[in-house]
Motif scaffolding. Structure first.
Motif, short mmCIF file in Angstrom:
data_model
loop_
_atom_site.label_atom_id
_atom_site.label_comp_id
_atom_site.label_asym_id
_atom_site.label_seq_id
_atom_site.Cartn_x
_atom_site.Cartn_y
_atom_site.Cartn_z
N ASP A 69 93.49 20.54 50.14
CA ASP A 69 94.41 21.09 49.14
C ASP A 69 95.81 21.37 49.71
O ASP A 69 96.59 22.11 49.13
CB ASP A 69 93.81 22.36 48.50
CG ASP A 69 93.50 23.43 49.54
OD1 ASP A 69 93.81 23.23 50.71
OD2 ASP A 69 92.94 24.48 49.15
N GLU A 70 96.10 20.77 50.86
CA GLU A 70 97.40 21.01 51.52
C GLU A 70 98.56 20.33 50.79
O GLU A 70 99.71 20.66 51.02
CB GLU A 70 97.37 20.42 52.94
CG GLU A 70 96.36 21.04 53.85
CD GLU A 70 96.97 22.09 54.77
OE1 GLU A 70 97.93 21.78 55.45
OE2 GLU A 70 96.48 23.22 54.74
N TYR A 71 98.27 19.33 49.97
CA TYR A 71 99.35 18.53 49.39
C TYR A 71 99.36 18.58 47.86
O TYR A 71 99.76 17.63 47.20
CB TYR A 71 99.25 17.08 49.88
CG TYR A 71 99.35 16.98 51.38
CD1 TYR A 71 100.59 16.97 52.00
CD2 TYR A 71 98.21 16.97 52.17
CE1 TYR A 71 100.69 16.92 53.38
CE2 TYR A 71 98.30 16.92 53.55
CZ TYR A 71 99.54 16.91 54.15
OH TYR A 71 99.65 16.86 55.51
N GLY A 173 97.88 36.00 46.60
CA GLY A 173 96.68 36.76 46.20
C GLY A 173 95.95 36.10 45.05
O GLY A 173 94.89 36.56 44.63
N ASN A 174 96.51 34.99 44.55
CA ASN A 174 95.89 34.32 43.40
C ASN A 174 95.52 32.87 43.66
O ASN A 174 95.21 32.14 42.74
CB ASN A 174 96.86 34.37 42.22
CG ASN A 174 96.35 35.30 41.15
OD1 ASN A 174 95.14 35.46 41.01
ND2 ASN A 174 97.27 35.92 40.42
N VAL A 175 95.61 32.46 44.94
CA VAL A 175 95.20 31.09 45.27
C VAL A 175 93.73 31.16 45.70
O VAL A 175 93.38 31.91 46.61
CB VAL A 175 96.08 30.51 46.40
CG1 VAL A 175 95.59 29.14 46.84
CG2 VAL A 175 97.54 30.43 45.94
N ARG A 176 92.89 30.43 44.98
CA ARG A 176 91.45 30.52 45.23
C ARG A 176 90.83 29.18 45.55
O ARG A 176 91.30 28.15 45.09
CB ARG A 176 90.73 31.07 43.99
CG ARG A 176 91.01 32.51 43.73
CD ARG A 176 90.58 32.90 42.31
NE ARG A 176 91.36 34.05 41.87
CZ ARG A 176 91.02 35.30 42.11
NH1 ARG A 176 89.90 35.58 42.73
NH2 ARG A 176 91.79 36.29 41.73
N LYS A 177 89.75 29.21 46.33
CA LYS A 177 88.92 28.02 46.57
C LYS A 177 87.48 28.48 46.39
O LYS A 177 87.05 29.46 47.03
CB LYS A 177 89.17 27.49 47.99
CG LYS A 177 88.43 26.21 48.30
CD LYS A 177 89.27 25.00 47.94
CE LYS A 177 88.51 23.71 48.16
NZ LYS A 177 89.19 22.54 47.69
N ASN A 178 86.72 27.83 45.54
CA ASN A 178 85.36 28.21 45.21
C ASN A 178 85.26 29.70 44.85
O ASN A 178 84.36 30.41 45.30
CB ASN A 178 84.41 27.90 46.37
CG ASN A 178 84.44 26.44 46.74
OD1 ASN A 178 84.59 25.57 45.87
ND2 ASN A 178 84.34 26.13 48.03
N GLY A 179 86.24 30.18 44.10
CA GLY A 179 86.23 31.57 43.63
C GLY A 179 86.77 32.58 44.63
O GLY A 179 87.03 33.72 44.27
N LYS A 180 86.95 32.15 45.89
CA LYS A 180 87.40 33.11 46.92
C LYS A 180 88.91 33.04 47.09
O LYS A 180 89.47 31.95 47.16
CB LYS A 180 86.77 32.76 48.27
CG LYS A 180 85.38 33.28 48.46
CD LYS A 180 85.00 33.15 49.93
CE LYS A 180 83.57 33.59 50.13
NZ LYS A 180 83.04 33.13 51.40
N VAL A 181 89.55 34.21 47.22
CA VAL A 181 91.01 34.25 47.43
C VAL A 181 91.31 33.69 48.81
O VAL A 181 90.66 34.05 49.80
CB VAL A 181 91.54 35.70 47.31
CG1 VAL A 181 93.02 35.76 47.68
CG2 VAL A 181 91.33 36.22 45.90
N LYS A 182 92.28 32.76 48.86
CA LYS A 182 92.66 32.17 50.14
C LYS A 182 93.96 32.82 50.63
O LYS A 182 94.80 33.19 49.84
CB LYS A 182 92.93 30.67 49.96
CG LYS A 182 91.67 29.86 49.80
CD LYS A 182 91.98 28.39 49.73
CE LYS A 182 92.58 27.85 51.00
NZ LYS A 182 92.80 26.41 50.99
#
Ligand SMILES: C[S@@+](CC[C@H](N)C(=O)[O-])C[C@H]1O[C@@H](n2cnc3c(N)ncnc32)[C@H](O)[C@@H]1O
Length: 198
Positions: A69-71, A173-182
């Motif tokens: 998801d880097e790009y 605080g709102n960027v998520r991956k599989n429901g978890k905040v990244k």
């Protein structure tokens, strides 16, 4: 947003500033802390078009499932339309397009550009909290506001070899991956750094 899909001016029109590709000589280089970055070999005057952010256009739900998801660059979410249309038909079209846009955002039906597998030099441009470029939505070959071209323009005069940056504008605080905040630290080095990319 620049909207001129129905414009009948010739391809040579000087208003078509971003449709013919980059004119500035760009170089990809290894930065200290942020991986690859991009700089220009020549001076860029403020307001100049630099390059487009190119990649595969994915639906938001597809983009959420990508490994890398880097790009990713979310598109069509800006609501700062300042087109002054006084034609009634155009106003109706504008309203339709606006409502489909808000429905799309609410239902997660937005679009994202993914430059992980295919892209151009734009994919190597890093984030800064005090950037020297900004991203501008541009429509020129279709009029679907959900998937504009993303064009990068100089925000100020840029000296040769100065790193080119824009503000990724993540909602911290709102960027998520599989429901978890990244969380990701920002290394832009600005005195006004927000310390986190997301
Ligand atoms: C679109 S890529 C930019 C090119 C990237 N530096 C590379 O080597 O391919 C975005 C990624 O670069 C890194 N990056 C960009 N700007 C950064 C910054 N200010 N601080 C920390 N990492 C950054 C992050 O890993 C981010 O997910």
């Amino acid at each position: 947003m620049s909207v001129a899909p129905a414009c009948r001016c010739p391809p040579t029109c000087h208003n078509r500033v971003s449709q013919h590709g980059p004119k500035v000589p760009l170089e990809i280089f290894k930065t200290g802390k942020t991986g690859w970055g991009v700089r220009s070999l020549s001076f860029i005057p403020s307001g100049s078009f630099v390059c487009e952010y190119v990649g595969e256009v994915l639906q938001e739900t597809e983009a959420e499932r990508t490994e890398n998801d880097e790009y990713l660059f979310d598109i069509g979410r800006d609501d700062d339309d300042d087109d002054d249309d006084d034609d009634d038909d155009d106003d109706d079209e504008e309203k339709d397009s606006q409502s489909s846009k808000s429905e799309m955002t609410a239902e997660g039906l937005g679009y994202t550009i993914d430059a992980a597998k295919c892209g151009n030099v734009g994919r190597f441009i890093n984030h800064s909290c005090t950037p020297n470029m900004h991203a501008q939505d541009v429509l020129w070959d279709h009029d679907d506001k959900r998937m504009p071209h993303v064009m990068l323009f100089a925000e100020k005069n840029i000296r040769p070899l100065q790193e080119l940056t824009y503000d990724y504008n993540y909602n911290i605080g709102n960027v998520r991956k599989n429901g978890k905040v990244k969380e990701k630290k920002c290394f832009c080095g600005s005195s006004k750094c927000r310390l986190r990319l997301y």
